[in-house]
Design a protein around this motif. Structure first.
Motif, PDB file in Angstrom:
ATOM      1  N   ILE A   1       0.845  -1.204   0.000  1.00  0.00           N
ATOM      2  CA  ILE A   1       0.000   0.000   0.000  1.00  0.00           C
ATOM      3  C   ILE A   1       0.878   1.250   0.000  1.00  0.00           C
ATOM      4  O   ILE A   1       1.853   1.345   0.755  1.00  0.00           O
ATOM      5  N   HIS A   2       0.504   2.238  -0.830  1.00  0.00           N
ATOM      6  CA  HIS A   2       1.227   3.506  -0.899  1.00  0.00           C
ATOM      7  C   HIS A   2       0.242   4.679  -0.804  1.00  0.00           C
ATOM      8  O   HIS A   2      -0.825   4.648  -1.430  1.00  0.00           O
ATOM      9  N   MET A   3       0.616   5.689  -0.023  1.00  0.00           N
ATOM     10  CA  MET A   3      -0.082   6.981  -0.010  1.00  0.00           C
ATOM     11  C   MET A   3       0.965   8.072  -0.224  1.00  0.00           C
ATOM     12  O   MET A   3       2.119   7.935   0.204  1.00  0.00           O
ATOM     13  N   GLU A   4       0.572   9.167  -0.850  1.00  0.00           N
ATOM     14  CA  GLU A   4       1.545  10.185  -1.241  1.00  0.00           C
ATOM     15  C   GLU A   4       2.125  10.950  -0.061  1.00  0.00           C
ATOM     16  O   GLU A   4       3.235  11.448  -0.125  1.00  0.00           O
ATOM     17  N   ARG A   5       1.376  11.053   1.028  1.00  0.00           N
ATOM     18  CA  ARG A   5       1.854  11.813   2.193  1.00  0.00           C
ATOM     19  C   ARG A   5       0.990  11.462   3.399  1.00  0.00           C
ATOM     20  O   ARG A   5      -0.001  10.730   3.279  1.00  0.00           O
ATOM     21  N   MET A   6       1.336  12.036   4.536  1.00  0.00           N
ATOM     22  CA  MET A   6       0.583  11.780   5.764  1.00  0.00           C
ATOM     23  C   MET A   6      -0.470  12.857   6.012  1.00  0.00           C
ATOM     24  O   MET A   6      -1.531  12.579   6.570  1.00  0.00           O
TER      25      MET A   6
END
Length: 424
Positions: free
Chosen positions: A179-184
């Motif tokens: 899983i990847h998200m661009e930022r927090m």
């Protein structure tokens, strides 16, 4: 018997709007008296505080856990007893007393109400009388902390999680997800893009589930209590057996939730994104990634500030809302390319009022009357011989003595009008 104090109330301007650090809040105290009233003082106080309370029952005892924290407190006295004078006497009738406060410029958590605690911002009026119980009136106002990405660089760090699980008993094989998200950090109302690479080497169909949930923590006397609740749930597309797929899921962060609270000593409000692979007849593997939810921009119609404004380089998808955009404010003109002016006919300069150019020192750019000429890029006029007249429409030179003007410049000395937005 006619009551002395018939009513006391507090109201403020902009009911329904939210306030932030540094904002001014104005309002009024309304005091309705049935007869003459002796007053020690009448005051109005603006304050912000957090409070936590819960009770635990044990076999032979009951323990109450309680804590408070004060963000700020400012008091103004509307009527106050002077030294050497008797109490102030206010006549019967309705009296209105205006006031104005500025909320302190400091980091403070947003308004919040949870299972065992709350963060409140209030205006409280207090009427003190001799030998009487004080009369009070209170009004709450909503407060939203200001987004400050610049002070928390960690909010820009991409989030990543991976999980593999070998199936047993009723399901064979293995499943895994990356899983990847661009930022927090994300703003209220912003789209949250989740990229999932899912491998299904099992014998059954699996489905990814996405859950955004809120986690509230309350602290008192060295103890902690936690409550959680789901904010939104969404189901992804099924992955067939022996399949491998990379999917992108876009979740809309709701506008109505409370921004993350991380700066309060006894209350924390945190968010997590949980991704679960729903595997029949097996324990579901899951990944949890932390999120920090920031308040939406305060100005209607504006996107959140570009991250470069907070000292970060842009990364990720530059087409996201708020990325590589320039905030516009009321009355602001849209940005133009450097040197871009409205198109003009070749050689046509806008007309000038007679005498708009007074004599100037040799080589100096003559000052113009306000609005006489549009701004021009530096160097738009070539250097002129001392005493030369400003450029005019082709052929429109006034009669002059022979040799009064310097020879006309060679072709190409003036920049092409296409540099200024016109056709060459």
């Amino acid at each position: 018997m006619l009551a002395t104090i018939k009513n006391i109330s507090v109201t403020y301007d902009g009911m329904g709007k939210t306030f932030s650090s540094g904002d001014f809040i104005s309002g009024r105290i309304t005091l309705e008296l049935g007869k003459d009233c002796k007053i020690d003082y009448l005051s109005i106080k603006a304050k912000g505080k957090s409070e936590v309370r819960w009770t635990e029952h044990h076999k032979h005892s009951t323990i109450t856990y309680h804590s408070k924290d004060k963000m700020f407190s400012i008091e103004q006295f509307i009527i106050r007893e002077q030294k050497g004078q008797d109490c102030n006497v206010v006549a019967p009738g309705t009296h209105v007393y205006p006031f104005t406060f500025q909320i302190p410029q400091q980091a403070m958590p947003s308004s919040f109400k949870g299972a065992w605690g709350k963060i409140l911002y209030t205006l409280e009026a207090k009427l003190s009388r001799p030998m009487r119980i004080s009369s009070k009136a209170r009004a709450e106002f909503p407060f939203v902390s200001k987004a400050d990405l610049g002070s928390i660089p960690e909010l820009m760090i991409p989030q990543h999680g991976t999980k593999d699980k070998k199936m047993k008993l009723f399901t064979s094989g293995k499943v895994g997800m990356d899983i990847h998200m661009e930022r927090m950090g994300y703003y209220l109302g912003e789209d949250l893009k989740v990229v999932a690479s899912i491998e299904n080497s099992s014998s059954r169909e699996i489905k990814p589930k996405y859950t955004l949930y809120q986690k509230d923590s309350f602290f008192a006397r060295g103890k902690r209590r936690v409550s959680t609740k789901d904010i939104l749930k969404e189901l992804g597309e099924p992955i067939p057996p022996s399949g491998k797929l990379k999917v992108t899921k876009v979740l809309k962060i709701p506008q109505h939730i409370v921004p993350s609270i991380l700066t309060c000593s006894n209350i924390k409000c945190e968010y997590r994104l949980k991704i679960v692979l729903d595997v029949p007849y097996a324990r579901d593997p899951e990944i949890k990634l932390p999120l920090v939810i920031l308040p939406a921009t305060q100005t209607p119609g504006l996107q959140p500030p570009p991250y470069s404004d907070f000292g970060f380089d842009s990364f990720g998808n530059a087409n996201q809302p708020g990325w590589n955009s320039t905030p516009q404010f009321p009355g602001a003109y849209p940005p133009m390319a450097p040197g871009a002016y409205p198109p003009m006919a070749p050689g046509a300069y806008p007309p000038m009022a007679p005498g708009a150019y007074p004599p100037t020192a040799p080589g100096a750019n003559p000052p113009t009357a306000p609005g006489a000429n549009p701004p021009m890029a530096p160097g738009a006029y070539p250097p002129m011989a001392p005493g030369a007249y400003p450029p005019m429409a082709p052929g429109a030179y006034p009669p002059m003595a022979p040799g009064a003007l310097a020879p006309p410049p060679a072709y190409g000395t003036y920049p092409s009008l296409s540099d200024f937005g016109g056709k060459s």
